[in-house]
Design a protein around this motif. Structure first.
Motif, PDB file in Angstrom:
ATOM      1  N   VAL A   9       3.068 -15.602  46.069  1.00  0.00           N
ATOM      2  CA  VAL A   9       1.982 -15.268  46.999  1.00  0.00           C
ATOM      3  C   VAL A   9       0.771 -16.192  46.856  1.00  0.00           C
ATOM      4  O   VAL A   9      -0.136 -16.138  47.669  1.00  0.00           O
ATOM      5  CB  VAL A   9       1.542 -13.783  46.879  1.00  0.00           C
ATOM      6  CG1 VAL A   9       2.643 -12.843  47.289  1.00  0.00           C
ATOM      7  CG2 VAL A   9       1.072 -13.456  45.470  1.00  0.00           C
ATOM      8  N   SER A  11       0.714 -19.080  47.704  1.00  0.00           N
ATOM      9  CA  SER A  11       0.688 -19.902  48.921  1.00  0.00           C
ATOM     10  C   SER A  11       0.535 -19.075  50.197  1.00  0.00           C
ATOM     11  O   SER A  11       0.642 -19.621  51.296  1.00  0.00           O
ATOM     12  CB  SER A  11       1.980 -20.734  49.016  1.00  0.00           C
ATOM     13  OG  SER A  11       2.019 -21.679  47.988  1.00  0.00           O
ATOM     14  N   CYS A  12       0.286 -17.766  50.060  1.00  0.00           N
ATOM     15  CA  CYS A  12       0.153 -16.955  51.279  1.00  0.00           C
ATOM     16  C   CYS A  12      -1.228 -17.159  51.904  1.00  0.00           C
ATOM     17  O   CYS A  12      -2.074 -17.860  51.351  1.00  0.00           O
ATOM     18  CB  CYS A  12       0.418 -15.477  50.975  1.00  0.00           C
ATOM     19  SG  CYS A  12      -0.997 -14.584  50.303  1.00  0.00           S
ATOM     20  N   ASP A  13      -1.452 -16.529  53.038  1.00  0.00           N
ATOM     21  CA  ASP A  13      -2.765 -16.585  53.693  1.00  0.00           C
ATOM     22  C   ASP A  13      -3.569 -15.388  53.188  1.00  0.00           C
ATOM     23  O   ASP A  13      -3.319 -14.251  53.580  1.00  0.00           O
ATOM     24  CB  ASP A  13      -2.546 -16.524  55.216  1.00  0.00           C
ATOM     25  CG  ASP A  13      -3.855 -16.482  55.976  1.00  0.00           C
ATOM     26  OD1 ASP A  13      -4.930 -16.442  55.326  1.00  0.00           O
ATOM     27  OD2 ASP A  13      -3.809 -16.483  57.216  1.00  0.00           O
ATOM     28  N   ILE A  17      -3.411 -10.966  53.801  1.00  0.00           N
ATOM     29  CA  ILE A  17      -2.533 -10.667  52.675  1.00  0.00           C
ATOM     30  C   ILE A  17      -1.569  -9.522  52.995  1.00  0.00           C
ATOM     31  O   ILE A  17      -0.390  -9.579  52.637  1.00  0.00           O
ATOM     32  CB  ILE A  17      -3.380 -10.427  51.400  1.00  0.00           C
ATOM     33  CG1 ILE A  17      -2.534 -10.603  50.166  1.00  0.00           C
ATOM     34  CG2 ILE A  17      -4.051  -9.081  51.389  1.00  0.00           C
ATOM     35  CD1 ILE A  17      -3.366 -10.906  48.936  1.00  0.00           C
ATOM     36  N   ASP A  20       1.319 -10.846  55.047  1.00  0.00           N
ATOM     37  CA  ASP A  20       2.273 -11.654  54.291  1.00  0.00           C
ATOM     38  C   ASP A  20       3.074 -10.796  53.295  1.00  0.00           C
ATOM     39  O   ASP A  20       4.244 -11.077  53.036  1.00  0.00           O
ATOM     40  CB  ASP A  20       1.550 -12.816  53.600  1.00  0.00           C
ATOM     41  CG  ASP A  20       1.181 -13.911  54.603  1.00  0.00           C
ATOM     42  OD1 ASP A  20       1.585 -13.791  55.781  1.00  0.00           O
ATOM     43  OD2 ASP A  20       0.497 -14.874  54.210  1.00  0.00           O
ATOM     44  N   ILE A  24       7.248 -10.261  53.223  1.00  0.00           N
ATOM     45  CA  ILE A  24       8.139 -10.302  52.054  1.00  0.00           C
ATOM     46  C   ILE A  24       8.913  -8.980  51.941  1.00  0.00           C
ATOM     47  O   ILE A  24      10.125  -8.979  51.685  1.00  0.00           O
ATOM     48  CB  ILE A  24       7.352 -10.635  50.765  1.00  0.00           C
ATOM     49  CG1 ILE A  24       6.791 -12.064  50.871  1.00  0.00           C
ATOM     50  CG2 ILE A  24       8.236 -10.491  49.522  1.00  0.00           C
ATOM     51  CD1 ILE A  24       5.868 -12.475  49.739  1.00  0.00           C
ATOM     52  N   PHE A  32       7.974 -10.063  44.154  1.00  0.00           N
ATOM     53  CA  PHE A  32       6.753 -10.798  44.520  1.00  0.00           C
ATOM     54  C   PHE A  32       6.329 -11.590  43.288  1.00  0.00           C
ATOM     55  O   PHE A  32       6.091 -10.996  42.230  1.00  0.00           O
ATOM     56  CB  PHE A  32       5.605  -9.832  44.866  1.00  0.00           C
ATOM     57  CG  PHE A  32       5.753  -9.166  46.200  1.00  0.00           C
ATOM     58  CD1 PHE A  32       6.586  -8.069  46.361  1.00  0.00           C
ATOM     59  CD2 PHE A  32       5.045  -9.635  47.301  1.00  0.00           C
ATOM     60  CE1 PHE A  32       6.726  -7.448  47.583  1.00  0.00           C
ATOM     61  CE2 PHE A  32       5.172  -9.008  48.532  1.00  0.00           C
ATOM     62  CZ  PHE A  32       6.013  -7.921  48.676  1.00  0.00           C
ATOM     63  N   GLY A 197       6.898 -21.088  46.558  1.00  0.00           N
ATOM     64  CA  GLY A 197       5.600 -20.835  47.175  1.00  0.00           C
ATOM     65  C   GLY A 197       5.440 -21.628  48.451  1.00  0.00           C
ATOM     66  O   GLY A 197       5.645 -21.126  49.555  1.00  0.00           O
ATOM     67  N   PHE A 201       5.926 -20.561  52.433  1.00  0.00           N
ATOM     68  CA  PHE A 201       4.772 -20.258  53.291  1.00  0.00           C
ATOM     69  C   PHE A 201       4.369 -21.414  54.203  1.00  0.00           C
ATOM     70  O   PHE A 201       3.706 -21.194  55.215  1.00  0.00           O
ATOM     71  CB  PHE A 201       3.598 -19.770  52.440  1.00  0.00           C
ATOM     72  CG  PHE A 201       3.803 -18.348  51.972  1.00  0.00           C
ATOM     73  CD1 PHE A 201       3.546 -17.278  52.820  1.00  0.00           C
ATOM     74  CD2 PHE A 201       4.301 -18.079  50.699  1.00  0.00           C
ATOM     75  CE1 PHE A 201       3.759 -15.957  52.411  1.00  0.00           C
ATOM     76  CE2 PHE A 201       4.515 -16.771  50.268  1.00  0.00           C
ATOM     77  CZ  PHE A 201       4.251 -15.706  51.134  1.00  0.00           C
ATOM     78  N   PRO A 206       8.869 -18.233  57.507  1.00  0.00           N
ATOM     79  CA  PRO A 206       9.044 -17.882  56.094  1.00  0.00           C
ATOM     80  C   PRO A 206      10.210 -16.920  55.856  1.00  0.00           C
ATOM     81  O   PRO A 206      10.918 -17.048  54.850  1.00  0.00           O
ATOM     82  CB  PRO A 206       7.707 -17.237  55.730  1.00  0.00           C
ATOM     83  CG  PRO A 206       6.718 -17.852  56.655  1.00  0.00           C
ATOM     84  CD  PRO A 206       7.461 -18.062  57.948  1.00  0.00           C
TER      85      PRO A 206
END
Ligand code: DX5
Ligand code: ZN
Length: 216
Positions: A9, A11-13, A17, A20, A24, A32, A197, A201, A206
């Motif tokens: 996570v 590399s998530c936005d 959150i 994203d 997942i 995670f 990562g 993303f 994804p």
């Protein structure tokens, strides 16, 4: 296809959150991967307990928390309270590694040890039976998006031998620069869990990228 996928996570936005995390949840990912960096052990700072708790609130899969921090012993209880299911500490910062592993388990979590690219797998010989996870770093920890260090494949094979010899239940996870090409080689070498990562993303889709890693 019985390996696990642990999307990172990092590399998530972070402004989205929950979105994203739901992605997942609804993908073929298994865990995670949550990267904690303190700006001391590694030259970067990621996030702390409030963000882990926010992820935990929405996650329907285990939190695989990778500590890249000095003095992890000080925070073991707090990570358990924040929702970590698996807690991995770095060998390089644990002078009393056996005690640290026992403390993680006593707090109700599974225990993992991470090895930097330069750390020889032989350092695990006397603790391997106690471990639930061995995390082989295939980049120098601190940042997403770095290139894969090939030596990781050899180390995975060495850990696999150690696990087979000792009868340890530990899974082998690899973190850094994982994509379809490096992921395939890691699985061939004996990896059980792939962390990814930026490959996940930064891709157009994804969910499909996670499925492709899972299908390797
Ligand atoms: C690096 C972190 C990784 C990172 C991986 O220090 O431990 O988990 O998020 O990112 P990628 O897959 O982009 O190399
Ligand atoms: Zn990580």
């Amino acid at each position: 296809m019985n390996h696990l996928i642990s999307p990172s996570v990092l590399s998530c936005d972070f402004a989205n959150i929950q979105r994203d995390v739901e992605m997942i949840n609804n993908s073929s990912a298994d865990w995670f991967h949550v990267d904690i960096m303190d700006g001391v052990f590694v030259p970067n700072i990621s996030f702390g307990f409030p963000v882990i708790k926010a992820i935990k609130k929405h996650a329907t899969k285990p939190l695989d928390v990778h500590l890249m921090i000095a003095n992890p012993d000080q925070y073991i209880e707090e990570f358990a309270k924040s929702g970590a299911d698996i807690l991995t500490v770095h060998f390089e910062v644990c002078p009393h590694l056996h005690r640290t592993i026992q403390a993680i388990k006593a707090a109700g979590m599974q225990a993992g040890i991470a090895l930097n690219p330069h750390t020889n797998v032989s350092v695990l010989e006397d603790v391997i039976e106690e471990l639930d996870l061995v995390l082989i770093m295939s980049v120098n920890p601190g940042f997403g998006g770095q290139s894969f260090i090939d030596n990781a494949c050899k180390k995975v094979a060495q850990v696999k031998l150690l696990i087979e010899k000792s009868g340890s239940p530990a899974k082998i996870e690899v973190d850094g620069g994982v994509n379809l090409e490096t992921g395939a080689r890691l699985i061939q070498s004996g990896a059980d869990v792939l962390v990814a990562g930026s490959f996940v993303f930064n891709s157009d889709n994804p969910t499909t990228t996670i499925a492709a890693l899972k299908a390797l």
